[in-house]
Write an enzyme that holds these catalytic residues in place. Structure first.
Site, PDB file in Angstrom:
ATOM      1  N   ASP A  11      26.472 -40.533  35.866  1.00  0.00           N
ATOM      2  CA  ASP A  11      26.252 -39.290  36.608  1.00  0.00           C
ATOM      3  C   ASP A  11      24.931 -38.704  36.129  1.00  0.00           C
ATOM      4  OD1 ASP A  11      26.508 -37.088  38.185  1.00  0.00           O
ATOM      5  OD2 ASP A  11      28.401 -36.392  37.328  1.00  0.00           O
ATOM      6  N   ASP A 105      23.457 -39.551  43.125  1.00  0.00           N
ATOM      7  CA  ASP A 105      23.297 -39.440  41.678  1.00  0.00           C
ATOM      8  C   ASP A 105      24.498 -39.909  40.878  1.00  0.00           C
ATOM      9  OD1 ASP A 105      24.915 -37.386  42.574  1.00  0.00           O
ATOM     10  OD2 ASP A 105      24.172 -35.925  41.127  1.00  0.00           O
ATOM     11  N   GLU A 106      25.392 -40.668  41.490  1.00  0.00           N
ATOM     12  CA  GLU A 106      26.642 -41.001  40.811  1.00  0.00           C
ATOM     13  C   GLU A 106      27.130 -42.363  41.278  1.00  0.00           C
ATOM     14  OE1 GLU A 106      31.052 -38.892  40.257  1.00  0.00           O
ATOM     15  OE2 GLU A 106      29.606 -38.089  41.699  1.00  0.00           O
TER      16      GLU A 106
END
Length: 453
Positions: A11, A105-106
Site C-alpha cells: 500500500d 496504489d495497492e
C-alpha cells in the site's frame, strides 16, 4: 491458509498527496490535500501532515478547509499518478506472475507463485528489497504487509504505515485479531459494526465466543458464516492476477427501515459520493449509474441509467442516482441502499479537463468566496474561461522561467511557483492569465534519471 507468510500486500503511503509533495519541493513536510476543489468536492487523499488536523479521504472539501485552512489544496493529476502506478506494478510483476491490483496504489502479490520466497526470512528479504526498489524508481514510499492470507497481509501493511514492513507469522492470527475491533474484518462496515455492537460484540474475540450459529442468526447464512471464519483468522482467498473490475459500488444496510423520503435521498447522495471516491481511486470512469433498493419486504429493485460518455464527476453520479430514486416506491420503508457505476473505462485526458472545467475553482489567490457567492450569474468572459484552466497544482512551463506549477489564479492573474522535483523550493511569480509565454505542460518525472531516459 499458508504455513509461510508468502502473500504480500503493498500500500503506497498517502499516494496522491505524496506524489504531489515529491513533485513540488516547496510542499514537502507541509499539509497537502488532493481532491475536488469545487463546492461539492471531496478529499481524495491527504498527506500525513494534513491528517494531523483531522483531514481524511472522502471528507467534504469544505470541512477539510475548516480543519486545515493553511494546507495546499490541489486538483488531482490522474494521468501522472497512473504513470507512477505502472512503475510500481511492473516491480511487483518481477516478483510473481500473480499480482492482484486493487487500485492505483495497492496490490496483493503471491510470492510463492513467483518462487522468490518460501519462509519468513526469504519473504522479509523480498519485502525489504521491494521497498528499496520502489523508492529508487519512483521517489515514493510504500508499506508492506506479509502473512499467510490476504486478510492478514492487508492488516499487516496498515500496521506498517508509513514506510514500514510488518510480517505476521502464520499461526498467530487469532492472537493478533482477538482484541481488535470488529471493524478490522473485511465486510464489517459502519452498519454491520453497529448491529454487532448492539448485540454486545465489539472485538473479534467476541465474535469467536458468540459462535457461528449466533452470527448467522444476526447477519444471515453467507455473511455470518464468512465473518466467523475470518474472526478465527481463516482466509483462503487466492491472489487473482490482473483482475479487471467491471463495476464499482457501495451499499449500506440500515438497522431500522428508513421511511423518510428526504433521508433516503440524502443517503443515496452520500453513497454516490463514496462510490465516486472508489471509482477515482481505481483510476476509472464509468457510463452506467446503478441504484439498488431493498425494501421493507426484502424485495430488491435495481434501476440503471447509461450516460452518453464515461464520468467520475460526483455531481453527475449523484444527480443520476437521484433521478433513478424518483422512479422507486419507498413508501413501506427501505432496508438497504446501494449506488454503483459500471461500464468502466480508464481515465482519459478529455475526462480530466472536463472535470476541471465543470467543477474546479482556484484555491489560492482567487476571488474571495464571499464575492463569488454574491456575484450575479453572467456569461463567462475570456479571462474567466482562461482562469478555469489554471487549476491549483497543474503543471506549466514558461518560455523564460521554465517548469513550474500553478499555486492559484483569479482576477485575471495566475501565480506560478517555478521548481522541479530535484530542485529546492522555487521562486513564485505572477502573470496575466493570457500571457503568451505561459502554457500547460506534462509532469516532470519524480526521479531525475527518468528525465534522461
Amino acid at each position: 491458509m499458508r504455513a509461510a507468510p508468502t502473500i504480500l500486500h503493498l500500500d503506497m503511503d498517502a499516494f496522491f498527496a505524496a506524489a504531489e509533495q515529491a513533485s513540488k519541493p516547496s510542499l514537502r513536510g507541509k499539509p497537502v490535500v488532493v481532491g475536488g476543489l469545487g463546492p461539492r468536492g471531496v478529499v481524495a487523499t491527504a498527506s500525513y501532515e494534513a491528517r494531523r488536523f483531522g483531514v481524511h479521504s472522502a471528507m467534504p472539501m469544505g470541512q477539510a478547509r475548516r480543519l486545515a485552512p493553511n494546507a495546499a489544496y490541489l486538483v488531482p493529476r490522474f494521468a501522472f499518478y497512473r504513470s507512477i502506478s505502472d512503475q510500481v506494478m511492473e516491480l511487483l510483476r518481477r516478483l510473481s506472475p500473480l499480482v492482484e491490483p486493487l487500485s492505483l496504489d495497492e496490490a496483493f502479490v503471491d510470492l510463492e507463485a513467483g518462487g522468490v520466497a518460501n519462509d519468513s526470512a526469504s519473504a522479509r528479504a523480498v519485502g525489504e528489497r521491494l521497498r528499496v526498489d520502489i523508492l529508487a524508481t519512483t521517489g515514493l514510499t510504500g508499506s508492506v504487509g506479509l502473512a499467510g492470507s490476504k486478510m492478514i497481509a492487508k492488516i499487516a501493511s496498515e500496521e506498517a504505515k508509513p514506510d514500514g514492513l510488518v510480517l505476521i507469522d502464520p499461526g498467530t492470527e487469532r492472537e493478533l485479531l482477538g482484541p481488535r475491533s470488529v471493524r478490522i474484518l473485511p465486510g464489517v462496515g459502519p452498519a454491520t459494526g453497529e448491529h454487532l455492537r448492539r448485540a454486545g460484540m465489539t472485538t473479534v474475540s467476541d465474535l469467536v465466543e458468540a459462535g457461528e450459529d449466533e452470527l448467522v442468526r444476526l447477519l444471515g447464512r453467507a455473511h455470518g458464516a464468512s465473518l466467523y471464519r475470518m474472526a478465527q483468522g481463516y482466509d483462503d482467498r487466492p491472489v487473482v492476477a490482473e483482475r479487471d473490475a467491471k463495476s464499482v459500488s457501495v451499499e449500506d444496510t440500515f438497522d431500522v427501515d428508513i421511511h423518510d423520503r428526504v433521508r433516503i435521498r440524502t443517503e443515496v447522495e452520500r453513497l454516490a459520493e463514496r462510490c465516486v471516491g472508489r471509482l477515482r481511486a481505481s483510476g476509472h470512469s464509468g457510463r452506467t449509474i446503478v441504484l439498488k433498493v431493498r425494501r421493507y419486504d426484502f424485495s430488491t429493485l435495481t434501476r440503471s441509467e447509461t450516460l452518453r460518455g464515461p464520468t467520475d464527476d460526483p455531481a453527475v453520479v449523484r444527480e443520476a442516482a437521484g433521478r433513478l430514486l424518483e422512479a422507486v416506491d419507498t413508501t413501506g420503508g427501505v432496508r438497504l441502499l446501494g449506488v454503483g457505476v459500471s461500464g468502466l473505462a480508464d481515465y482519459t485526458q478529455e475526462d480530466l479537463f472536463a472535470q476541471a472545467e465543470a467543477s474546479e475553482r482556484p484555491a489560492e489567490e482567487a476571488v474571495p468566496v464571499e464575492a463569488r457567492e454574491a456575484a450575479p450569474s453572467a456569461p463567462s468572459t475570456a479571462t474567466e474561461t482562461a482562469e478555469r484552466g489554471w487549476a491549483p497544482g497543474r503543471d506549466v512551463r514558461h518560455a523564460v522561467h521554465g517548469a513550474g506549477w500553478v499555486q492559484g489564479s483569479g482576477v485575471g492573474r495566475v501565480t506560478v511557483r517555478f521548481e522541479e522535483p530535484w530542485s529546492g523550493p522555487g521562486r513564485v511569480r505572477t502573470f496575466s492569465v493570457d500571457d503568451p509565454d505561459l502554457e500547460p505542460s506534462e509532469p516532470l518525472p519524480l526521479v531525475r534519471g527518468d528525465a534522461a531516459a
